[in-house]
Design a protein around this motif. Structure first.
Motif, PDB file in Angstrom:
ATOM      1  N   ALA A  48       0.871  -1.191   0.000  1.00  0.00           N
ATOM      2  CA  ALA A  48       0.000   0.000   0.000  1.00  0.00           C
ATOM      3  C   ALA A  48       0.902   1.232   0.000  1.00  0.00           C
ATOM      4  N   PRO A  49       0.428   2.349  -0.579  1.00  0.00           N
ATOM      5  CA  PRO A  49       1.222   3.578  -0.509  1.00  0.00           C
ATOM      6  C   PRO A  49       1.468   3.956   0.947  1.00  0.00           C
ATOM      7  N   GLU A  50       2.548   4.707   1.192  1.00  0.00           N
ATOM      8  CA  GLU A  50       2.923   5.058   2.571  1.00  0.00           C
ATOM      9  C   GLU A  50       1.798   5.762   3.329  1.00  0.00           C
ATOM     10  N   PHE A  51       1.020   6.616   2.619  1.00  0.00           N
ATOM     11  CA  PHE A  51      -0.031   7.368   3.308  1.00  0.00           C
ATOM     12  C   PHE A  51      -1.236   6.512   3.692  1.00  0.00           C
ATOM     13  N   ARG A  69      -1.320  13.727   7.076  1.00  0.00           N
ATOM     14  CA  ARG A  69      -0.029  14.413   7.180  1.00  0.00           C
ATOM     15  C   ARG A  69       0.950  13.823   6.181  1.00  0.00           C
ATOM     16  N   ILE A  70       0.927  12.506   6.025  1.00  0.00           N
ATOM     17  CA  ILE A  70       1.818  11.873   5.051  1.00  0.00           C
ATOM     18  C   ILE A  70       1.350  12.220   3.639  1.00  0.00           C
ATOM     19  N   LYS A  71       0.039  12.124   3.386  1.00  0.00           N
ATOM     20  CA  LYS A  71      -0.517  12.385   2.059  1.00  0.00           C
ATOM     21  C   LYS A  71      -0.190  13.794   1.575  1.00  0.00           C
ATOM     22  N   LEU A  72      -0.259  14.773   2.477  1.00  0.00           N
ATOM     23  CA  LEU A  72      -0.041  16.169   2.090  1.00  0.00           C
ATOM     24  C   LEU A  72       1.386  16.650   2.363  1.00  0.00           C
ATOM     25  N   ASN A  73       2.300  15.704   2.639  1.00  0.00           N
ATOM     26  CA  ASN A  73       3.708  16.036   2.897  1.00  0.00           C
ATOM     27  C   ASN A  73       3.870  17.102   3.976  1.00  0.00           C
ATOM     28  N   LEU A  74       3.224  16.894   5.119  1.00  0.00           N
ATOM     29  CA  LEU A  74       3.277  17.863   6.210  1.00  0.00           C
ATOM     30  C   LEU A  74       4.184  17.397   7.341  1.00  0.00           C
ATOM     31  N   GLY A  75       5.188  16.634   7.016  1.00  0.00           N
ATOM     32  CA  GLY A  75       6.132  16.191   8.041  1.00  0.00           C
ATOM     33  C   GLY A  75       5.767  14.832   8.595  1.00  0.00           C
ATOM     34  N   THR A  76       6.621  14.361   9.489  1.00  0.00           N
ATOM     35  CA  THR A  76       6.419  13.060  10.104  1.00  0.00           C
ATOM     36  C   THR A  76       5.271  13.145  11.109  1.00  0.00           C
ATOM     37  N   PRO A  77       4.279  12.281  10.962  1.00  0.00           N
ATOM     38  CA  PRO A  77       3.144  12.345  11.892  1.00  0.00           C
ATOM     39  C   PRO A  77       3.532  11.826  13.272  1.00  0.00           C
ATOM     40  N   THR A  78       2.927  12.418  14.273  1.00  0.00           N
ATOM     41  CA  THR A  78       3.043  11.904  15.628  1.00  0.00           C
ATOM     42  C   THR A  78       1.623  11.568  16.074  1.00  0.00           C
ATOM     43  N   TYR A  79       1.515  10.529  16.860  1.00  0.00           N
ATOM     44  CA  TYR A  79       0.200  10.079  17.301  1.00  0.00           C
ATOM     45  C   TYR A  79       0.125  10.254  18.812  1.00  0.00           C
ATOM     46  N   ASP A  80      -0.860  11.050  19.255  1.00  0.00           N
ATOM     47  CA  ASP A  80      -1.025  11.283  20.684  1.00  0.00           C
ATOM     48  C   ASP A  80      -2.498  11.165  21.048  1.00  0.00           C
ATOM     49  N   GLN A  81      -2.851  11.613  22.252  1.00  0.00           N
ATOM     50  CA  GLN A  81      -4.236  11.467  22.723  1.00  0.00           C
ATOM     51  C   GLN A  81      -5.220  12.313  21.924  1.00  0.00           C
ATOM     52  N   PHE A  82      -4.729  13.297  21.143  1.00  0.00           N
ATOM     53  CA  PHE A  82      -5.625  14.149  20.359  1.00  0.00           C
ATOM     54  C   PHE A  82      -5.819  13.635  18.929  1.00  0.00           C
ATOM     55  N   GLY A  96     -11.334   6.175   6.250  1.00  0.00           N
ATOM     56  CA  GLY A  96     -10.941   6.895   7.456  1.00  0.00           C
ATOM     57  C   GLY A  96      -9.750   7.777   7.156  1.00  0.00           C
ATOM     58  N   MET A  97      -9.729   8.974   7.738  1.00  0.00           N
ATOM     59  CA  MET A  97      -8.545   9.827   7.562  1.00  0.00           C
ATOM     60  C   MET A  97      -8.035  10.265   8.924  1.00  0.00           C
ATOM     61  N   VAL A  98      -6.721  10.111   9.103  1.00  0.00           N
ATOM     62  CA  VAL A  98      -6.077  10.462  10.356  1.00  0.00           C
ATOM     63  C   VAL A  98      -5.719  11.938  10.322  1.00  0.00           C
TER      64      VAL A  98
END
Length: 163
Positions: A48-51, A69-82, A96-98
């Motif tokens: 599958a593509p990276e995004f 964030r990956i799809k729009l080249n907005l840097g490395t995503p971080t995953y937190d409680q938000f 679904g979109m993260v």
């Protein structure tokens, strides 16, 4: 009365779900949103593509999860409680979109929506409807149907196979 004024008078206000990706705030048509879920790591799909982070089982339905964030080249995503997953109904598909966080549902009148500027670089802005202005806030309004069904997303084939 000019055509623009008539258009504004005939066009009702629209509601947008506001969310953030990095430092920017975006908005999508609230009618495309079926639910908002907390982020849980999806099952990865080979090749599958990276995004496309993978898929989740949503009450018996296999749903592809796209990290915006990956799809729009907005840097490395971080995953937190938000971090949340917005479950969308796109045509006859569920995707679904993260996103980093969801802020609110905002009502915009037609006169609050400005056309997106022509940046003049090799950037695909077909999926941008315009810029929604609210006091000091500016929302980048996204045509989520166009974005999720664009050829580079590859979701047309994947979701058709999963269905």
């Amino acid at each position: 009365m000019s055509n623009v004024t008539e258009l504004h008078a005939a066009t009702p206000a629209a509601e947008y779900l506001a969310f953030t990706l990095g430092q920017e705030e975006y908005g999508i048509d609230i009618q495309k949103v079926s639910e908002i879920r907390s982020y849980e790591a999806p099952t990865r799909i080979a090749n599958a593509p990276e995004f496309v982070k993978g898929v989740v089982n949503l009450r018996g339905l296999i749903v592809p999860i796209v990290d915006m964030r990956i799809k729009l080249n907005l840097g490395t995503p971080t995953y937190d409680q938000f971090t949340v997953v917005i479950i969308l109904n796109i045509g006859h598909r569920v995707v679904g979109m993260v996103v980093d966080r969801v802020s609110d549902v905002t009502t915009l009148l037609p006169e609050q929506i400005k056309p997106a500027p022509d940046i003049g670089v090799n950037m695909n802005t077909d999926h941008i409807i315009g810029l929604g202005t609210l006091d000091e806030r500016m929302l980048i309004l996204v045509d989520i149907d166009k974005m999720m069904t664009s050829a580079d997303m590859g979701l047309l084939e994947t979701t058709a196979l999963a269905a």
